[in-house]
Write a protein that holds these residues in place. Structure first.
Motif, PDB file in Angstrom:
ATOM      1  N   ALA A 117      -6.574  -7.857   5.242  1.00 28.20           N
ATOM      2  CA  ALA A 117      -6.809  -6.704   4.366  1.00 28.20           C
ATOM      3  C   ALA A 117      -6.109  -5.463   4.908  1.00 28.20           C
ATOM      4  CB  ALA A 117      -8.310  -6.455   4.208  1.00 28.20           C
ATOM      5  N   MET A 118      -6.096  -5.307   6.220  1.00 23.88           N
ATOM      6  CA  MET A 118      -5.429  -4.150   6.814  1.00 23.88           C
ATOM      7  C   MET A 118      -3.915  -4.240   6.672  1.00 23.88           C
ATOM      8  SD  MET A 118      -7.927  -2.349   7.452  1.00 23.88           S
ATOM      9  CE  MET A 118      -6.828  -1.014   7.852  1.00 23.88           C
ATOM     10  N   VAL A 119      -3.392  -5.451   6.724  1.00 24.40           N
ATOM     11  CA  VAL A 119      -1.955  -5.639   6.494  1.00 24.40           C
ATOM     12  C   VAL A 119      -1.617  -5.202   5.068  1.00 24.40           C
ATOM     13  CG1 VAL A 119      -0.099  -7.351   6.311  1.00 24.40           C
ATOM     14  CG2 VAL A 119      -1.736  -7.471   8.210  1.00 24.40           C
ATOM     15  N   VAL A 120      -2.445  -5.602   4.116  1.00 22.69           N
ATOM     16  CA  VAL A 120      -2.225  -5.223   2.717  1.00 22.69           C
ATOM     17  C   VAL A 120      -2.397  -3.715   2.548  1.00 22.69           C
ATOM     18  CG1 VAL A 120      -3.093  -5.511   0.361  1.00 22.69           C
ATOM     19  CG2 VAL A 120      -2.820  -7.503   1.851  1.00 22.69           C
ATOM     20  N   TRP A 121      -3.382  -3.121   3.232  1.00 26.07           N
ATOM     21  CA  TRP A 121      -3.568  -1.665   3.187  1.00 26.07           C
ATOM     22  C   TRP A 121      -2.288  -0.971   3.659  1.00 26.07           C
ATOM     23  CZ3 TRP A 121      -3.476   2.278   6.829  1.00 26.07           C
ATOM     24  CH2 TRP A 121      -4.039   3.497   6.444  1.00 26.07           C
ATOM     25  N   GLY A 122      -1.722  -1.440   4.767  1.00 21.52           N
ATOM     26  CA  GLY A 122      -0.489  -0.863   5.293  1.00 21.52           C
ATOM     27  C   GLY A 122       0.688  -1.071   4.354  1.00 21.52           C
ATOM     28  N   LEU A 123       0.772  -2.249   3.760  1.00 20.08           N
ATOM     29  CA  LEU A 123       1.836  -2.527   2.797  1.00 20.08           C
ATOM     30  C   LEU A 123       1.738  -1.574   1.606  1.00 20.08           C
ATOM     31  CD1 LEU A 123       4.184  -4.255   1.719  1.00 20.08           C
ATOM     32  CD2 LEU A 123       2.443  -5.798   0.753  1.00 20.08           C
ATOM     33  N   ALA A 124       0.520  -1.362   1.117  1.00 24.59           N
ATOM     34  CA  ALA A 124       0.333  -0.428   0.002  1.00 24.59           C
ATOM     35  C   ALA A 124       0.793   0.981   0.388  1.00 24.59           C
ATOM     36  CB  ALA A 124      -1.127  -0.421  -0.448  1.00 24.59           C
ATOM     37  N   LEU A 125       0.516   1.365   1.613  1.00 21.58           N
ATOM     38  CA  LEU A 125       0.927   2.689   2.090  1.00 21.58           C
ATOM     39  C   LEU A 125       2.456   2.811   2.114  1.00 21.58           C
ATOM     40  CD1 LEU A 125      -0.985   4.952   2.878  1.00 21.58           C
ATOM     41  CD2 LEU A 125      -0.635   4.328   5.258  1.00 21.58           C
ATOM     42  N   ILE A 126       3.108   1.764   2.588  1.00 26.24           N
ATOM     43  CA  ILE A 126       4.580   1.752   2.623  1.00 26.24           C
ATOM     44  C   ILE A 126       5.147   1.796   1.207  1.00 26.24           C
ATOM     45  CG2 ILE A 126       6.590   0.318   3.199  1.00 26.24           C
ATOM     46  CD1 ILE A 126       4.898  -0.616   5.682  1.00 26.24           C
ATOM     47  N   LEU A 127       4.607   0.968   0.326  1.00 25.48           N
ATOM     48  CA  LEU A 127       5.087   0.961  -1.062  1.00 25.48           C
ATOM     49  C   LEU A 127       4.842   2.304  -1.733  1.00 25.48           C
ATOM     50  CD1 LEU A 127       3.941  -2.620  -2.128  1.00 25.48           C
ATOM     51  CD2 LEU A 127       6.289  -1.831  -1.742  1.00 25.48           C
ATOM     52  N   LEU A 141       6.536   0.007  -8.244  1.00 25.59           N
ATOM     53  CA  LEU A 141       5.168   0.406  -8.544  1.00 25.59           C
ATOM     54  C   LEU A 141       4.312  -0.797  -8.939  1.00 25.59           C
ATOM     55  CD1 LEU A 141       3.705   3.135  -8.532  1.00 25.59           C
ATOM     56  CD2 LEU A 141       4.122   3.285 -10.978  1.00 25.59           C
ATOM     57  N   ALA A 142       4.922  -1.773  -9.591  1.00 24.76           N
ATOM     58  CA  ALA A 142       4.197  -3.010  -9.918  1.00 24.76           C
ATOM     59  C   ALA A 142       3.772  -3.721  -8.627  1.00 24.76           C
ATOM     60  CB  ALA A 142       5.063  -3.919 -10.785  1.00 24.76           C
ATOM     61  N   GLY A 143       4.644  -3.718  -7.631  1.00 26.88           N
ATOM     62  CA  GLY A 143       4.287  -4.293  -6.332  1.00 26.88           C
ATOM     63  C   GLY A 143       3.155  -3.526  -5.675  1.00 26.88           C
ATOM     64  N   LEU A 144       3.186  -2.202  -5.773  1.00 25.65           N
ATOM     65  CA  LEU A 144       2.100  -1.378  -5.239  1.00 25.65           C
ATOM     66  C   LEU A 144       0.794  -1.709  -5.941  1.00 25.65           C
ATOM     67  CD1 LEU A 144       0.833   0.923  -3.593  1.00 25.65           C
ATOM     68  CD2 LEU A 144       1.797   2.539  -5.264  1.00 25.65           C
ATOM     69  N   TRP A 145       0.841  -1.868  -7.251  1.00 23.51           N
ATOM     70  CA  TRP A 145      -0.352  -2.191  -8.034  1.00 23.51           C
ATOM     71  C   TRP A 145      -0.961  -3.507  -7.542  1.00 23.51           C
ATOM     72  CZ3 TRP A 145      -2.480  -5.795 -11.289  1.00 23.51           C
ATOM     73  CH2 TRP A 145      -3.487  -5.363 -12.145  1.00 23.51           C
ATOM     74  N   ILE A 146      -0.113  -4.499  -7.306  1.00 19.19           N
ATOM     75  CA  ILE A 146      -0.595  -5.790  -6.804  1.00 19.19           C
ATOM     76  C   ILE A 146      -1.229  -5.628  -5.424  1.00 19.19           C
ATOM     77  CG2 ILE A 146       0.165  -8.077  -5.986  1.00 19.19           C
ATOM     78  CD1 ILE A 146       2.254  -7.945  -8.332  1.00 19.19           C
ATOM     79  N   ALA A 147      -0.596  -4.852  -4.554  1.00 20.96           N
ATOM     80  CA  ALA A 147      -1.146  -4.626  -3.212  1.00 20.96           C
ATOM     81  C   ALA A 147      -2.512  -3.940  -3.288  1.00 20.96           C
ATOM     82  CB  ALA A 147      -0.171  -3.802  -2.366  1.00 20.96           C
ATOM     83  N   ILE A 148      -2.666  -2.996  -4.190  1.00 15.83           N
ATOM     84  CA  ILE A 148      -3.944  -2.307  -4.344  1.00 15.83           C
ATOM     85  C   ILE A 148      -5.024  -3.288  -4.796  1.00 15.83           C
ATOM     86  CG2 ILE A 148      -5.198  -0.548  -5.673  1.00 15.83           C
ATOM     87  CD1 ILE A 148      -2.493   1.028  -5.738  1.00 15.83           C
ATOM     88  N   VAL A 149      -4.702  -4.105  -5.780  1.00 20.12           N
ATOM     89  CA  VAL A 149      -5.665  -5.112  -6.256  1.00 20.12           C
ATOM     90  C   VAL A 149      -6.026  -6.069  -5.128  1.00 20.12           C
ATOM     91  CG1 VAL A 149      -5.989  -7.080  -7.810  1.00 20.12           C
ATOM     92  CG2 VAL A 149      -5.013  -4.949  -8.694  1.00 20.12           C
ATOM     93  N   LEU A 150      -5.026  -6.516  -4.377  1.00 22.44           N
ATOM     94  CA  LEU A 150      -5.298  -7.427  -3.260  1.00 22.44           C
ATOM     95  C   LEU A 150      -6.225  -6.780  -2.227  1.00 22.44           C
ATOM     96  CD1 LEU A 150      -1.837  -9.118  -2.603  1.00 22.44           C
ATOM     97  CD2 LEU A 150      -3.945 -10.224  -3.397  1.00 22.44           C
ATOM     98  N   PHE A 151      -5.973  -5.516  -1.914  1.00 24.39           N
ATOM     99  CA  PHE A 151      -6.857  -4.847  -0.950  1.00 24.39           C
ATOM    100  C   PHE A 151      -8.278  -4.768  -1.488  1.00 24.39           C
ATOM    101  CE2 PHE A 151      -9.102  -1.249   0.869  1.00 24.39           C
ATOM    102  CZ  PHE A 151      -9.001  -1.541   2.214  1.00 24.39           C
ATOM    103  N   ILE A 152      -8.432  -4.417  -2.746  1.00 24.83           N
ATOM    104  CA  ILE A 152      -9.769  -4.326  -3.337  1.00 24.83           C
ATOM    105  C   ILE A 152     -10.502  -5.662  -3.193  1.00 24.83           C
ATOM    106  CG2 ILE A 152     -11.031  -4.098  -5.525  1.00 24.83           C
ATOM    107  CD1 ILE A 152      -8.911  -1.930  -6.303  1.00 24.83           C
ATOM    108  N   VAL A 153      -9.824  -6.742  -3.518  1.00 26.15           N
ATOM    109  CA  VAL A 153     -10.435  -8.071  -3.438  1.00 26.15           C
ATOM    110  C   VAL A 153     -10.740  -8.443  -1.987  1.00 26.15           C
ATOM    111  CG1 VAL A 153     -10.002 -10.540  -3.812  1.00 26.15           C
ATOM    112  CG2 VAL A 153      -9.423  -8.876  -5.602  1.00 26.15           C
ATOM    113  N   MET A 154      -9.785  -8.250  -1.096  1.00 28.31           N
ATOM    114  CA  MET A 154      -9.965  -8.634   0.312  1.00 28.31           C
ATOM    115  C   MET A 154     -11.008  -7.772   1.017  1.00 28.31           C
ATOM    116  SD  MET A 154      -5.984  -9.125   1.246  1.00 28.31           S
ATOM    117  CE  MET A 154      -5.741 -10.559   2.248  1.00 28.31           C
ATOM    118  N   ALA A 155     -11.014  -6.489   0.731  1.00 29.07           N
ATOM    119  CA  ALA A 155     -11.937  -5.579   1.415  1.00 29.07           C
ATOM    120  C   ALA A 155     -13.365  -5.749   0.923  1.00 29.07           C
ATOM    121  CB  ALA A 155     -11.478  -4.130   1.228  1.00 29.07           C
TER     122      ALA A 155
END
Length: 149
Positions: A72-82, A103-117
């Motif tokens: 989840a933290m990896v995805v959080w960091g990826l979202a920050l980079i995107l 931005l579509a990639g950022l959207w996916i990263a945000i959803v992934l973080f929500i699910v993982m967190a």
């Protein structure tokens, strides 16, 4: 003190990402673009992003505090980079279509973080819901600008 120090680290990481928006400003190029009638006034963006960046930092901190360095933290960091890259692509490079795809990639990263967190600390997930809503809106706006130009 350890908690305050780690929260400051998360706030600093978010501030670094946020600096992209300060470095790559919309400027005259963006002002000259055709935009949909539902485009918010310019003053809304820094207000919304300031609130969202605070929530992003707290969400990352809560997830890290609860479970340490996880996927989840990896995805959080990826979202920050995107998030940081979007300003560069849109306003630095003037690549509207590529900015939309990014931005579509950022959207996916945000959803992934929500699910993982959610399994780690549901509060972290809830703090990302307004971020998802704003990025969804930003994606619609980015797409509309792309189509109009």
């Amino acid at each position: 003190m350890r908690n305050i120090g780690s929260l400051i680290v998360f706030a600093a990481l978010v501030a670094i990402a946020a600096s992209s928006g300060a470095t790559f400003m919309p400027g005259e190029w963006y002002a000259a673009l055709n935009k949909p009638a539902w485009t918010p006034p310019n003053w809304i963006f820094p207000v919304a992003w300031t609130i969202l960046y605070i929530m992003i930092a707290i969400a990352g901190w809560l997830a890290w505090k609860a479970a340490g360095f996880t996927h989840a933290m990896v995805v959080w960091g990826l979202a920050l980079i995107l998030n940081a890259l979007w300003s560069y692509i849109m306003f630095g490079q003037h690549e509207i279509s590529l900015a939309f795809l990014e931005l579509a990639g950022l959207w996916i990263a945000i959803v992934l973080f929500i699910v993982m967190a959610w399994r780690i600390d549901p509060r972290a997930s809830w703090l990302f819901v307004p971020y998802l809503a704003w990025v969804t809106f930003a994606g619609a706006l980015n797409f509309a600008i792309w189509q109009l130009n």
